[in-house]
Design an enzyme around this catalytic site. Structure first.
Site, PDB file in Angstrom:
ATOM      1  N   HIS A  17       0.786  -1.036  -0.064  1.00  0.00           N
ATOM      2  CA  HIS A  17       0.286  -0.105  -0.009  1.00  0.00           C
ATOM      3  C   HIS A  17       1.032   1.249  -0.017  1.00  0.00           C
ATOM      4  O   HIS A  17       1.381   1.842   0.972  1.00  0.00           O
ATOM      5  CB  HIS A  17      -0.975   0.131   1.267  1.00  0.00           C
ATOM      6  CG  HIS A  17      -2.073   1.007   1.103  1.00  0.00           C
ATOM      7  ND1 HIS A  17      -2.113   1.850   0.021  1.00  0.00           N
ATOM      8  CD2 HIS A  17      -3.320   1.110   1.924  1.00  0.00           C
ATOM      9  CE1 HIS A  17      -3.070   2.710   0.402  1.00  0.00           C
ATOM     10  NE2 HIS A  17      -3.731   2.304   1.321  1.00  0.00           N
ATOM     11  N   TYR A  19      -0.704   7.395   2.841  1.00  0.00           N
ATOM     12  CA  TYR A  19      -0.144   6.585   3.794  1.00  0.00           C
ATOM     13  C   TYR A  19       1.503   6.490   3.809  1.00  0.00           C
ATOM     14  O   TYR A  19       1.885   7.417   2.997  1.00  0.00           O
ATOM     15  CB  TYR A  19      -0.805   5.230   3.975  1.00  0.00           C
ATOM     16  CG  TYR A  19      -2.230   5.444   4.370  1.00  0.00           C
ATOM     17  CD1 TYR A  19      -2.776   5.752   5.496  1.00  0.00           C
ATOM     18  CD2 TYR A  19      -3.080   5.059   3.493  1.00  0.00           C
ATOM     19  CE1 TYR A  19      -3.882   6.067   5.958  1.00  0.00           C
ATOM     20  CE2 TYR A  19      -4.480   5.084   3.633  1.00  0.00           C
ATOM     21  CZ  TYR A  19      -4.971   5.539   4.909  1.00  0.00           C
ATOM     22  OH  TYR A  19      -6.248   5.799   5.183  1.00  0.00           O
TER      23      TYR A  19
HETATM   24  C1  LIG Z   1     -15.064   1.661   2.790  1.00  0.00           C
HETATM   25  C2  LIG Z   1     -13.656   1.788   2.109  1.00  0.00           C
HETATM   26  C3  LIG Z   1     -12.451   1.480   2.667  1.00  0.00           C
HETATM   27  C4  LIG Z   1     -11.368   1.491   1.911  1.00  0.00           C
HETATM   28  N1  LIG Z   1     -10.176   1.187   2.395  1.00  0.00           N
HETATM   29  C5  LIG Z   1      -8.948   1.023   1.480  1.00  0.00           C
HETATM   30  C6  LIG Z   1      -7.859   0.293   2.002  1.00  0.00           C
HETATM   31  O1  LIG Z   1      -7.921  -0.191   2.919  1.00  0.00           O
HETATM   32  N2  LIG Z   1      -6.752   0.304   1.045  1.00  0.00           N
HETATM   33  C7  LIG Z   1      -6.855   1.134  -0.155  1.00  0.00           C
HETATM   34  O2  LIG Z   1      -5.844   0.922  -0.841  1.00  0.00           O
HETATM   35  N3  LIG Z   1      -8.086   1.706  -0.601  1.00  0.00           N
HETATM   36  C8  LIG Z   1      -9.126   1.619   0.451  1.00  0.00           C
HETATM   37  N4  LIG Z   1     -10.148   2.278  -0.356  1.00  0.00           N
HETATM   38  C9  LIG Z   1     -10.103   2.844  -1.621  1.00  0.00           C
HETATM   39  C10 LIG Z   1     -10.551   1.958  -2.470  1.00  0.00           C
HETATM   40  O3  LIG Z   1      -9.864   0.542  -2.764  1.00  0.00           O
HETATM   41  C11 LIG Z   1     -10.925   2.375  -3.744  1.00  0.00           C
HETATM   42  O4  LIG Z   1      -9.881   3.181  -4.276  1.00  0.00           O
HETATM   43  C12 LIG Z   1     -12.146   3.691  -3.872  1.00  0.00           C
HETATM   44  O5  LIG Z   1     -13.433   2.835  -3.130  1.00  0.00           O
HETATM   45  C13 LIG Z   1     -12.352   4.120  -5.052  1.00  0.00           C
HETATM   46  O6  LIG Z   1     -12.937   2.833  -6.137  1.00  0.00           O
HETATM   47  P1  LIG Z   1     -14.372   2.696  -6.399  1.00  0.00           P
HETATM   48  O7  LIG Z   1     -15.021   3.978  -7.282  1.00  0.00           O
HETATM   49  O8  LIG Z   1     -14.702   1.681  -7.196  1.00  0.00           O
HETATM   50  O9  LIG Z   1     -15.328   2.507  -5.048  1.00  0.00           O
HETATM   51  C14 LIG Z   1     -11.362   2.168   0.640  1.00  0.00           C
HETATM   52  C15 LIG Z   1     -12.784   2.464   0.118  1.00  0.00           C
HETATM   53  C16 LIG Z   1     -13.650   2.536   0.690  1.00  0.00           C
HETATM   54  C17 LIG Z   1     -14.988   2.974   0.200  1.00  0.00           C
END
Ligand SMILES: Cc1cc2nc3c(=O)[nH]c(=O)nc-3n(C[C@H](O)[C@H](O)[C@H](O)COP(=O)(O)O)c2cc1C
Length: 370
Positions: free
Chosen positions: A178, A183
């Site tokens: 990550h 981060y």
């Molecule tokens: C509830 C939630 C938790 C997330 N936790 C992480 C994470 O642990 N690590 C990470 O790289 N991105 C995390 N993200 C970002 C997602 O991987 C992703 O980049 C983001 O939801 C946008 O993609 P989408 O439009 O398909 O939802 C999180 C997003 C959401 C909604």
């Protein structure tokens, strides 16, 4: 299977891992590891197994050490007990024919002394991101972190290596570093969060150095073909990140240098906010970075089925990682196959303990049976 859609075509990663489609599950923190050792347990097994038809599941960010944490109830991958918990998850996913990578996470300054017995969180430089940390007592303002000593940087590299070794023992098909979303590693890359004057700061090469040292350390415990990593080059104004003129050149340097390795994949995010007015940032990440990287490229953020098929057809990415859609559609692949309606996720249960909003989203089949 209907393979007219680019998203539904199989793909083979470096090293020969065959994935049945290009609909991947993006890493998402769900804060269900609500036990003193932050170990995954049976609800994690159920949640991930429900989503095993995804070409590749990337787990939620999992802290590589006690020091790496910044949110309550996130799972770790540094202790034996956690490894045992993850074994159940990988077994459940594999039994259903799926594949799963674990995201290795260190939050750096996006943390709070409450997680560290009153000690300061670690970061490349002592600069407060002015963000919120979700502590056991609720959201708290972040503080000015402690600038990492060289010894602390070396220890962190070891922690990633140890986490990679644990991931292999737990049965994961690979790991995702990550290095994204503001981060720790992203804090090193960015000149506004890294003002160090030693070999980890100053030049672009120095700011990127920790990432390559982590990859090299991980290569000692797993084949490089099992290593993926995530970057969010145009992140600005969120997660405490402020981009500048050197930001995109830094990511271009990193992406080009990744060609020296034979990695599982590079995972990029389109901008999380509108950056079209910022001349030194890039609005179309896949398009910009695809020509720079020779390996498998997975793109994320804001994709639906149509846009996902298009980005692959256009040759700008090899796979698409879906986040929020995977929360509420465990059978997202089947829904794409059938061009079926998609369920919307309930934001109120993104991070709450237990099965509600986690394992209780029905599949199309379950809805039909009633
Ligand atoms: C509830 C939630 C938790 C997330 N936790 C992480 C994470 O642990 N690590 C990470 O790289 N991105 C995390 N993200 C970002 C997602 O991987 C992703 O980049 C983001 O939801 C946008 O993609 P989408 O439009 O398909 O939802 C999180 C997003 C959401 C909604």
């Amino acid at each position: 299977m209907n393979t007219d859609q680019a998203l539904l075509k199989p793909i083979t990663l470096a090293g020969g891992l065959e994935l049945k489609n290009r609909v991947w599950m993006a890493p998402m923190t769900r804060s269900r590891a609500d036990n003193p050792s932050n170990k995954p347990f049976d609800i994690h097994e159920k949640y991930y197994a429900q989503r095993a038809s995804s070409g590749l599941i990337i787990t939620e960010g999992s802290q590589v050490s006690k020091q790496a944490v910044g949110y309550i109830n996130t799972p770790g991958i540094y202790s034996d007990v956690q490894v045992e918990g993850w074994k159940g998850v990988t077994k459940a996913v594999h039994e259903k024919g799926g594949h799963i990578f674990i995201q290795l996470w260190h939050v750096g300054r996006i943390s709070h002394p409450d997680f560290h017995n009153g000690d300061l969180p670690l970061a490349p430089s002592a600069i407060n991101p002015h963000e919120k940390s979700f502590t056991p007592e609720g959201f708290k303002e972040t503080v000015t972190p402690k600038e990492m000593s060289r010894a602390e940087i070396k220890q962190t590299i070891q922690d990633f290596k140890n986490a990679g070794k644990n991931a292999m023992e737990a049965g994961f098909d690979g790991i995702e570093i990550h290095s994204s979303n503001g981060y720790l590693l992203h804090q090193f890359f960015n000149a506004t969060s890294n003002t160090r004057r030693d070999e980890y700061g100053g030049s672009i090469e120095n700011r990127a150095k920790i990432l390559f040292e982590i990859i090299d350390a991980l290569k000692e415990v797993m084949p490089e073909q099992k290593i993926g990593l995530r970057l969010n080059p145009s992140l600005n104004g969120v997660f405490g990140m402020t981009a500048d003129e050197e930001t995109i050149p830094t990511f271009e340097y990193i992406v080009k240098k990744l060609n020296d390795y034979d990695l599982a994949y590079l995972h990029l995010s389109e901008p999380f906010t509108d950056v079209s007015e910022i001349p030194y940032l890039v609005s179309h990440i896949a398009k910009h970075f695809r020509p720079l990287y020779k390996g498998t490229l997975v793109i994320n953020a804001g994709f639906d089925q149509e846009k996902g098929n298009k980005v692959i057809e256009d040759g700008d990415a090899d796979a698409v990682a879906y986040g929020t859609l995977y929360i509420s559609n465990p059978d997202l692949v089947a829904r794409f196959e059938e061009h079926a309606e998609l369920a919307s996720p309930d934001k109120d249960t993104f991070y709450t303990p237990g099965e509600k909003g986690y394992t209780d989203y029905p599949t199309l089949e379950e809805i039909k049976v009633g």
